[in-house]
Design a protein around this motif. Structure first.
Motif, PDB file in Angstrom:
ATOM      1  N   GLY A  34      23.738   6.160  -5.455  1.00  0.00           N
ATOM      2  CA  GLY A  34      22.481   6.292  -4.711  1.00  0.00           C
ATOM      3  C   GLY A  34      22.208   5.141  -3.750  1.00  0.00           C
ATOM      4  N   CYS A  35      22.459   3.903  -4.184  1.00  0.00           N
ATOM      5  CA  CYS A  35      22.146   2.749  -3.321  1.00  0.00           C
ATOM      6  C   CYS A  35      23.131   2.681  -2.156  1.00  0.00           C
ATOM      7  N   GLY A  88       0.830  -1.206   0.000  1.00  0.00           N
ATOM      8  CA  GLY A  88       0.000   0.000   0.000  1.00  0.00           C
ATOM      9  C   GLY A  88       0.857   1.245   0.000  1.00  0.00           C
ATOM     10  N   SER A  89       0.207   2.406   0.040  1.00  0.00           N
ATOM     11  CA  SER A  89       0.922   3.691   0.066  1.00  0.00           C
ATOM     12  C   SER A  89       0.640   4.398   1.368  1.00  0.00           C
ATOM     13  N   VAL A  90       1.702   4.914   1.986  1.00  0.00           N
ATOM     14  CA  VAL A  90       1.496   5.736   3.182  1.00  0.00           C
ATOM     15  C   VAL A  90       0.961   7.079   2.701  1.00  0.00           C
ATOM     16  N   ARG A 145      12.142   9.229  -4.723  1.00  0.00           N
ATOM     17  CA  ARG A 145      11.923  10.555  -5.308  1.00  0.00           C
ATOM     18  C   ARG A 145      10.588  11.175  -4.924  1.00  0.00           C
ATOM     19  N   PRO A 205      22.597   9.987 -11.452  1.00  0.00           N
ATOM     20  CA  PRO A 205      22.760   8.525 -11.375  1.00  0.00           C
ATOM     21  C   PRO A 205      24.036   7.989 -12.023  1.00  0.00           C
ATOM     22  N   SER A 210      14.615   9.922  -0.780  1.00  0.00           N
ATOM     23  CA  SER A 210      13.562  10.802  -0.261  1.00  0.00           C
ATOM     24  C   SER A 210      14.181  12.081   0.301  1.00  0.00           C
ATOM     25  N   ILE A 213      15.419   8.740   4.660  1.00  0.00           N
ATOM     26  CA  ILE A 213      16.627   8.055   4.179  1.00  0.00           C
ATOM     27  C   ILE A 213      16.590   7.939   2.653  1.00  0.00           C
ATOM     28  N   SER A 247      10.559   6.819   0.708  1.00  0.00           N
ATOM     29  CA  SER A 247       9.684   6.779  -0.464  1.00  0.00           C
ATOM     30  C   SER A 247      10.389   7.220  -1.737  1.00  0.00           C
TER      31      SER A 247
HETATM   32  C1  LIG Z   1      18.560   5.829 -14.468  1.00  0.00           C
HETATM   33  C2  LIG Z   1      19.067   5.585 -13.071  1.00  0.00           C
HETATM   34  C3  LIG Z   1      20.173   4.756 -12.886  1.00  0.00           C
HETATM   35  C4  LIG Z   1      20.685   4.543 -11.603  1.00  0.00           C
HETATM   36  N1  LIG Z   1      21.781   3.743 -11.455  1.00  0.00           N
HETATM   37  C5  LIG Z   1      22.287   3.547 -10.217  1.00  0.00           C
HETATM   38  C6  LIG Z   1      23.426   2.701 -10.013  1.00  0.00           C
HETATM   39  O1  LIG Z   1      23.986   2.140 -10.951  1.00  0.00           O
HETATM   40  N2  LIG Z   1      23.874   2.544  -8.743  1.00  0.00           N
HETATM   41  C7  LIG Z   1      23.291   3.155  -7.663  1.00  0.00           C
HETATM   42  O2  LIG Z   1      23.731   2.978  -6.524  1.00  0.00           O
HETATM   43  N3  LIG Z   1      22.214   3.954  -7.832  1.00  0.00           N
HETATM   44  C8  LIG Z   1      21.698   4.163  -9.064  1.00  0.00           C
HETATM   45  N4  LIG Z   1      20.604   4.960  -9.223  1.00  0.00           N
HETATM   46  C9  LIG Z   1      20.020   5.607  -8.036  1.00  0.00           C
HETATM   47  C10 LIG Z   1      19.232   4.592  -7.221  1.00  0.00           C
HETATM   48  O3  LIG Z   1      18.244   3.981  -8.041  1.00  0.00           O
HETATM   49  C11 LIG Z   1      18.562   5.290  -6.042  1.00  0.00           C
HETATM   50  O4  LIG Z   1      19.486   6.113  -5.369  1.00  0.00           O
HETATM   51  C12 LIG Z   1      18.025   4.261  -5.057  1.00  0.00           C
HETATM   52  O5  LIG Z   1      17.079   3.431  -5.702  1.00  0.00           O
HETATM   53  C13 LIG Z   1      17.380   4.973  -3.876  1.00  0.00           C
HETATM   54  O6  LIG Z   1      16.765   4.028  -3.056  1.00  0.00           O
HETATM   55  P1  LIG Z   1      15.522   4.451  -2.163  1.00  0.00           P
HETATM   56  O7  LIG Z   1      15.152   3.217  -1.412  1.00  0.00           O
HETATM   57  O8  LIG Z   1      15.821   5.682  -1.408  1.00  0.00           O
HETATM   58  O9  LIG Z   1      14.354   4.850  -3.174  1.00  0.00           O
HETATM   59  P2  LIG Z   1      13.634   3.962  -4.279  1.00  0.00           P
HETATM   60  O10 LIG Z   1      14.533   2.888  -4.768  1.00  0.00           O
HETATM   61  O11 LIG Z   1      13.078   4.934  -5.263  1.00  0.00           O
HETATM   62  O12 LIG Z   1      12.446   3.247  -3.494  1.00  0.00           O
HETATM   63  C14 LIG Z   1      11.358   3.989  -2.992  1.00  0.00           C
HETATM   64  C15 LIG Z   1      10.177   3.044  -2.857  1.00  0.00           C
HETATM   65  O13 LIG Z   1       9.150   3.698  -2.098  1.00  0.00           O
HETATM   66  C16 LIG Z   1       7.904   3.480  -2.745  1.00  0.00           C
HETATM   67  N5  LIG Z   1       7.009   4.591  -2.339  1.00  0.00           N
HETATM   68  C17 LIG Z   1       6.950   5.856  -2.825  1.00  0.00           C
HETATM   69  N6  LIG Z   1       6.008   6.568  -2.164  1.00  0.00           N
HETATM   70  C18 LIG Z   1       5.474   5.738  -1.235  1.00  0.00           C
HETATM   71  C19 LIG Z   1       4.453   5.886  -0.248  1.00  0.00           C
HETATM   72  N7  LIG Z   1       3.803   7.035  -0.068  1.00  0.00           N
HETATM   73  N8  LIG Z   1       4.142   4.810   0.522  1.00  0.00           N
HETATM   74  C20 LIG Z   1       4.798   3.627   0.368  1.00  0.00           C
HETATM   75  N9  LIG Z   1       5.772   3.430  -0.542  1.00  0.00           N
HETATM   76  C21 LIG Z   1       6.108   4.466  -1.332  1.00  0.00           C
HETATM   77  C22 LIG Z   1       8.256   3.460  -4.234  1.00  0.00           C
HETATM   78  O14 LIG Z   1       7.247   2.810  -4.961  1.00  0.00           O
HETATM   79  C23 LIG Z   1       9.570   2.671  -4.210  1.00  0.00           C
HETATM   80  O15 LIG Z   1       9.336   1.291  -4.234  1.00  0.00           O
HETATM   81  C24 LIG Z   1      20.067   5.175 -10.485  1.00  0.00           C
HETATM   82  C25 LIG Z   1      18.942   5.994 -10.673  1.00  0.00           C
HETATM   83  C26 LIG Z   1      18.449   6.210 -11.955  1.00  0.00           C
HETATM   84  C27 LIG Z   1      17.254   7.118 -12.141  1.00  0.00           C
END
Ligand SMILES: Cc1cc2nc3c(=O)[nH]c(=O)nc-3n(C[C@H](O)[C@H](O)[C@H](O)COP(=O)(O)OP(=O)(O)OC[C@H]3O[C@@H](n4cnc5c(N)ncnc54)[C@H](O)[C@@H]3O)c2cc1C
Length: 382
Positions: A250-251, A28-30, A68, A245, A239, A236, A66
């Motif tokens: 990012g990861c 679900g979504s918060v 971006r 990228p 967000s 974290i 969440s």
């Molecule tokens: C084209 C591209 C290539 C990239 N390549 C790399 C790479 O090679 N190496 C690397 O380290 N990083 C890379 N990145 C960056 C990396 O993808 C991100 O930094 C990383 O995924 C961030 O993790 P996160 O968990 O913060 O967010 P995300 O991975 O975006 O996860 C957020 C999650 O929260 C969910 N969500 C959103 N809103 C809500 C809500 N209200 N309630 C519940 N769930 C919600 C979303 O659906 C998603 O599943 C790349 C990014 C892009 C755009």
């Protein structure tokens, strides 16, 4: 670890759920958070929407992960957390000013082929099992703002990815890929196996899957400068800060922040009557200060690097001169050495991957080596 995105996220989720039986996944979504009192000093619950049903769960600590969507930032709009200029103490920022953004106008395309297991041998590509990246070229603002990554991912998925500042090239056929490669200005010519690769996929007519996208602007929510945050709210990963990228940080950044949170949680001593941890007041501020120290520097280093490209639209109030010295040092002196000197490239890689502190690149011996190398290069080229 180099995996495609569609494998990486489910893998992480599965590893966590298999390892920790006290973690449950709710689909679900918060959509909202609720405070325990009117002054929003502490959050008490979150509302999760799943289909048409909204359920409210009690919360001891709320972590916005969440991505971006930066949902957490919106949850506090028009609440006491959303301080205006008039009620923001000096040293802090009004809530609306916490969010910064600049548009690097990055475009990207990936061209994927499913190839046979012995494909690398066929094209004469050296096999290095320690990485699935076969070839990487990153942009150099002094030469070319475009990047290439060639990788063999899981299930024999051969991916050729392109990225660049304001790129407009259309990528629909192998011929387009060939043209892109031939127009790149590189420090060294592409290895011979790259042209074998294109010949082979063309000759065998492996059907390409091609997808292209525009990377949204980079954003930074400066929670460490917020005047009033609930003590049990943190954020974290993307967000808080989304990065260019291309360097692929990012990861790792998100993981470092999870480790930071873990250390802070281990230091919490407050418990309630039945022994559950109670997040103490000031926890959120402490976390965001640690986050600034551990990963906040990436906002400045990414801007410094991106502002070298004229098409980038800077943060309001910035101009392209930001980070000029850093760019000169990295692109003018360090990058040429990274290509030729193993020790320099190892240090640069370790700092970029957060395995070493940035101070590793400030030691006098390191700086002397870089200076000496660039001076030598200048003397011998003139
Ligand atoms: C084209 C591209 C290539 C990239 N390549 C790399 C790479 O090679 N190496 C690397 O380290 N990083 C890379 N990145 C960056 C990396 O993808 C991100 O930094 C990383 O995924 C961030 O993790 P996160 O968990 O913060 O967010 P995300 O991975 O975006 O996860 C957020 C999650 O929260 C969910 N969500 C959103 N809103 C809500 C809500 N209200 N309630 C519940 N769930 C919600 C979303 O659906 C998603 O599943 C790349 C990014 C892009 C755009």
């Amino acid at each position: 670890m180099a995996l495609s995105r569609d494998i990486y996220e489910p893998l992480l989720r599965r590893l966590v759920l298999c390892r920790f039986s006290n973690i449950k996944q709710i689909t679900g979504s918060v959509i909202a958070v609720q405070p325990t009192t009117d002054n929003w000093e502490r959050l008490g619950s979150v509302s999760v929407q799943s289909g048409d049903v909204t359920t409210t769960y009690g919360a001891a600590l709320v972590i916005d992960c969440s991505g971006r969507a930066s949902s957490g930032y919106r949850w506090f709009k028009d609440t006491p957390v959303d301080t205006k200029q008039s009620d923001t103490p000096s040293g802090y920022l009004p809530y609306a000013d916490l969010a910064l953004s600049y548009d690097h106008k990055l475009g990207s395309a990936t061209c994927e082929f499913i190839v046979p297991a012995n494909f690398l041998e066929t094209i004469g590509c050296p096999i290095d099992r320690s990485s699935s990246n076969l070839y990487v070229s990153i942009p150099d603002y002094k030469q070319d703002g475009r990047a290439i990554v060639i990788a063999l991912r899981e299930h024999n998925r051969l991916q050729i990815s392109f990225g660049g500042y304001d790129i407009r090239e259309k990528m629909t056929t192998v011929g387009d890929v060939r043209t892109f490669f031939s127009e790149m200005v590189l420090h060294e010519p592409l290895p011979e196996w790259v042209s074998n690769l294109l010949d082979e996929v063309e000759e065998k007519q492996y059907p390409p899957s091609i997808w292209t996208w525009r990377v949204p602007p980079s954003t930074y929510i400066q929670y460490h400068r917020a005047a009033k945050l609930p003590c049990n709210f943190i954020a974290i990963g993307d967000s808080v800060l989304t990065l260019n990228p291309v360097p692929g940080q990012g990861c790792t950044k998100a993981c470092i922040e999870a480790v930071t949170l873990n250390s802070l949680l281990k230091s919490v001593r407050e418990v309630d009557a039945i022994g559950n941890i109670v997040i103490p007041s000031g926890f959120s501020n402490k976390f965001f200060r640690s986050q600034l120290y551990r990963t906040g520097r990436l906002w400045d280093s990414n801007r410094a690097s991106d502002y070298g490209y004229e098409t980038v639209v800077p943060v309001k109030g910035d101009d392209h001169s930001f980070g000029k010295d850093q760019r000169e040092f990295i692109h003018g002196k360090l990058l040429p050495m990274i290509i030729t000197d193993d020790e320099t490239s190892t240090i640069f890689w370790a700092v970029s991957a957060f395995l070493e502190a940035p101070t590793e690149m400030m030691f006098p011996s390191f700086l002397f080596k870089v200076w000496w190398n660039s001076t030598k290069a200048r003397l011998f080229s003139s």
